[in-house]
Design a protein around this motif. Sequence first.
Motif, PDB file in Angstrom:
ATOM      1  N   SER A 168     -10.748   1.950  -0.988  1.00 50.89           N
ATOM      2  CA  SER A 168     -11.709   3.031  -0.786  1.00 50.89           C
ATOM      3  C   SER A 168     -13.125   2.509  -0.947  1.00 50.89           C
ATOM      4  O   SER A 168     -13.352   1.425  -1.481  1.00 50.89           O
ATOM      5  CB  SER A 168     -11.446   4.150  -1.793  1.00 50.89           C
ATOM      6  OG  SER A 168     -11.604   3.657  -3.121  1.00 50.89           O
ATOM      7  N   VAL A 216      -0.808   7.123   2.857  1.00 50.29           N
ATOM      8  CA  VAL A 216      -2.068   6.380   2.937  1.00 50.29           C
ATOM      9  C   VAL A 216      -1.842   5.017   3.584  1.00 50.29           C
ATOM     10  O   VAL A 216      -2.681   4.551   4.367  1.00 50.29           O
ATOM     11  CB  VAL A 216      -2.693   6.242   1.533  1.00 50.29           C
ATOM     12  CG1 VAL A 216      -3.996   5.451   1.595  1.00 50.29           C
ATOM     13  CG2 VAL A 216      -2.946   7.627   0.939  1.00 50.29           C
ATOM     14  N   GLU A 217      -0.713   4.383   3.294  1.00 49.03           N
ATOM     15  CA  GLU A 217      -0.406   3.123   3.962  1.00 49.03           C
ATOM     16  C   GLU A 217      -0.322   3.340   5.469  1.00 49.03           C
ATOM     17  O   GLU A 217      -0.732   2.484   6.259  1.00 49.03           O
ATOM     18  CB  GLU A 217       0.899   2.533   3.439  1.00 49.03           C
ATOM     19  CG  GLU A 217       1.164   1.133   3.983  1.00 49.03           C
ATOM     20  CD  GLU A 217       2.458   0.530   3.468  1.00 49.03           C
ATOM     21  OE1 GLU A 217       2.380  -0.403   2.649  1.00 49.03           O
ATOM     22  OE2 GLU A 217       3.536   0.995   3.889  1.00 49.03           O
ATOM     23  N   THR A 263      -8.528   4.533   3.701  1.00 51.51           N
ATOM     24  CA  THR A 263      -7.684   5.300   2.781  1.00 51.51           C
ATOM     25  C   THR A 263      -8.073   6.778   2.751  1.00 51.51           C
ATOM     26  O   THR A 263      -7.353   7.585   2.154  1.00 51.51           O
ATOM     27  CB  THR A 263      -7.789   4.755   1.348  1.00 51.51           C
ATOM     28  OG1 THR A 263      -9.100   5.010   0.830  1.00 51.51           O
ATOM     29  CG2 THR A 263      -7.488   3.261   1.304  1.00 51.51           C
ATOM     30  N   ARG A 277       1.345   7.472  -1.545  1.00 57.29           N
ATOM     31  CA  ARG A 277       0.996   6.112  -1.135  1.00 57.29           C
ATOM     32  C   ARG A 277       1.505   5.798   0.268  1.00 57.29           C
ATOM     33  O   ARG A 277       0.802   5.168   1.064  1.00 57.29           O
ATOM     34  CB  ARG A 277       1.561   5.095  -2.137  1.00 57.29           C
ATOM     35  CG  ARG A 277       1.176   3.671  -1.768  1.00 57.29           C
ATOM     36  CD  ARG A 277       1.696   2.614  -2.717  1.00 57.29           C
ATOM     37  NE  ARG A 277       1.224   1.330  -2.240  1.00 57.29           N
ATOM     38  CZ  ARG A 277       0.072   0.761  -2.585  1.00 57.29           C
ATOM     39  NH1 ARG A 277      -0.728   1.360  -3.440  1.00 57.29           N
ATOM     40  NH2 ARG A 277      -0.295  -0.410  -2.077  1.00 57.29           N
ATOM     41  N   LEU A 297      -3.854   3.393   6.847  1.00 64.90           N
ATOM     42  CA  LEU A 297      -4.365   2.029   6.945  1.00 64.90           C
ATOM     43  C   LEU A 297      -3.742   1.287   8.120  1.00 64.90           C
ATOM     44  O   LEU A 297      -4.449   0.642   8.906  1.00 64.90           O
ATOM     45  CB  LEU A 297      -4.065   1.276   5.650  1.00 64.90           C
ATOM     46  CG  LEU A 297      -5.012   1.525   4.478  1.00 64.90           C
ATOM     47  CD1 LEU A 297      -4.314   1.264   3.158  1.00 64.90           C
ATOM     48  CD2 LEU A 297      -6.241   0.644   4.604  1.00 64.90           C
ATOM     49  N   PHE A 306      -6.227  -0.224  -3.390  1.00 67.33           N
ATOM     50  CA  PHE A 306      -4.946   0.117  -2.766  1.00 67.33           C
ATOM     51  C   PHE A 306      -3.985  -1.074  -2.829  1.00 67.33           C
ATOM     52  O   PHE A 306      -2.779  -0.896  -2.938  1.00 67.33           O
ATOM     53  CB  PHE A 306      -5.155   0.556  -1.312  1.00 67.33           C
ATOM     54  CG  PHE A 306      -3.903   1.103  -0.676  1.00 67.33           C
ATOM     55  CD1 PHE A 306      -3.477   2.392  -0.942  1.00 67.33           C
ATOM     56  CD2 PHE A 306      -3.141   0.324   0.174  1.00 67.33           C
ATOM     57  CE1 PHE A 306      -2.313   2.893  -0.386  1.00 67.33           C
ATOM     58  CE2 PHE A 306      -1.980   0.810   0.750  1.00 67.33           C
ATOM     59  CZ  PHE A 306      -1.565   2.112   0.464  1.00 67.33           C
ATOM     60  N   ALA A 346      -8.043   9.797  -0.764  1.00 66.79           N
ATOM     61  CA  ALA A 346      -6.933  10.348   0.019  1.00 66.79           C
ATOM     62  C   ALA A 346      -6.538  11.750  -0.425  1.00 66.79           C
ATOM     63  O   ALA A 346      -5.513  12.272   0.047  1.00 66.79           O
ATOM     64  CB  ALA A 346      -5.732   9.422  -0.089  1.00 66.79           C
ATOM     65  N   TRP A 369      -8.589   4.918  -4.237  1.00 66.33           N
ATOM     66  CA  TRP A 369      -7.930   5.391  -3.030  1.00 66.33           C
ATOM     67  C   TRP A 369      -7.271   6.752  -3.221  1.00 66.33           C
ATOM     68  O   TRP A 369      -7.205   7.547  -2.272  1.00 66.33           O
ATOM     69  CB  TRP A 369      -6.921   4.358  -2.528  1.00 66.33           C
ATOM     70  CG  TRP A 369      -5.671   4.192  -3.341  1.00 66.33           C
ATOM     71  CD1 TRP A 369      -5.448   3.273  -4.325  1.00 66.33           C
ATOM     72  CD2 TRP A 369      -4.455   4.940  -3.227  1.00 66.33           C
ATOM     73  NE1 TRP A 369      -4.183   3.415  -4.842  1.00 66.33           N
ATOM     74  CE2 TRP A 369      -3.544   4.419  -4.172  1.00 66.33           C
ATOM     75  CE3 TRP A 369      -4.047   5.988  -2.404  1.00 66.33           C
ATOM     76  CZ2 TRP A 369      -2.254   4.920  -4.335  1.00 66.33           C
ATOM     77  CZ3 TRP A 369      -2.763   6.497  -2.554  1.00 66.33           C
ATOM     78  CH2 TRP A 369      -1.883   5.965  -3.509  1.00 66.33           C
TER      79      TRP A 369
END
Length: 335
Positions: free
Chosen positions: A164, A183-184, A129, A180, A187, A213, A175, A171
């Motif tokens: 995280s 960040v996805e 993340t 979001r 991942l 997350f 980040a 997260w």
Amino acid sequence: MTSLFSRRTFLKQAALLPLAATVSIPASTALAAYAQPKRIGGSHLRPALNAYSFLELLNANAKDKTKGLDLFQLCDFCAQHNFDAIDLTGYFFPGYPQAPADSYLFALKRHAFDLGLAISGTGVRNDFTAANPAVRAEGVQRLKTWIEVAAKLGAPVVRAFADSQPPFKNWQQAADNAPRATVEGYLADALRECADHGKKFGVIVGVQNHGDFINTGAEHLSLLRRVDHEWCGALVDTGKYLTPDPYADIALTAPYAVNWQIKETMQSSVDSPATDMKKLITIIRQSGYRGYLPIETLSMRRKGYDSTVEVPKMLADLRAALAATESIAPVPRPR
């Protein structure tokens, strides 16, 4: 009773599916179907132990070999209690996060074999993340290293976190407050690279929900759909769906499970409800899952916590639930 439960589970799943679609990002990604593992026959469930249950004793042994117990002795404990397998968390191997010597791995593998124990998995710490690409790259390399360790041990799954890690508290902090969806993407890209490596060595990357997350089943599936890799699946932590009805989240992700962490309570807190083991195993059987069910007890700041006492108690609860639900068949699911 079983059919009523099935309908309720279905309705809860149906209610959550639109949320999964909204959590997923671009439509082209959402349409890339993440396939459920193919199952044949009814559920076939085998009790296993997650080594993290013995955190305190394993850490004590790492500091002083005259105290606690090591992984070989933990295998002995599993054999004494007739577990089918052990999930050997990577933190407790000598030299972690580096790979242990082959001589150590092969000695441990042979010891488990002589005791009739399978090694159902292992796991490491990683942070995918983080905004810093170097932190993510370090996690990818660690996963790749332990994928190769798992292959040498004969373990089919390596656990990866989707949250995280310290020094970050969550997260969003890791980040730098990136959206979001961004960040996805971090991942998914990291996990896909690890899954490519896992495919080369015959080891599946199991992504664990851990209450940061990923708090819901819909979020779990959204990430897996974005990864969209046959060598990446769900490692379902029954104590880390932080929702009003975690059983509905478990029912949503169970068909995609490649491994589990079965917890004593539903939100890994001494104050949260105890796991209804029969209800949980009913869900797992209805999903058609076939494989190991590693149980994990935690001290949860309990005074006098003793894993050598709590683990056998939880194992007895699991075995009772397995016996009580033996006749439950998988529920057919659209693919």
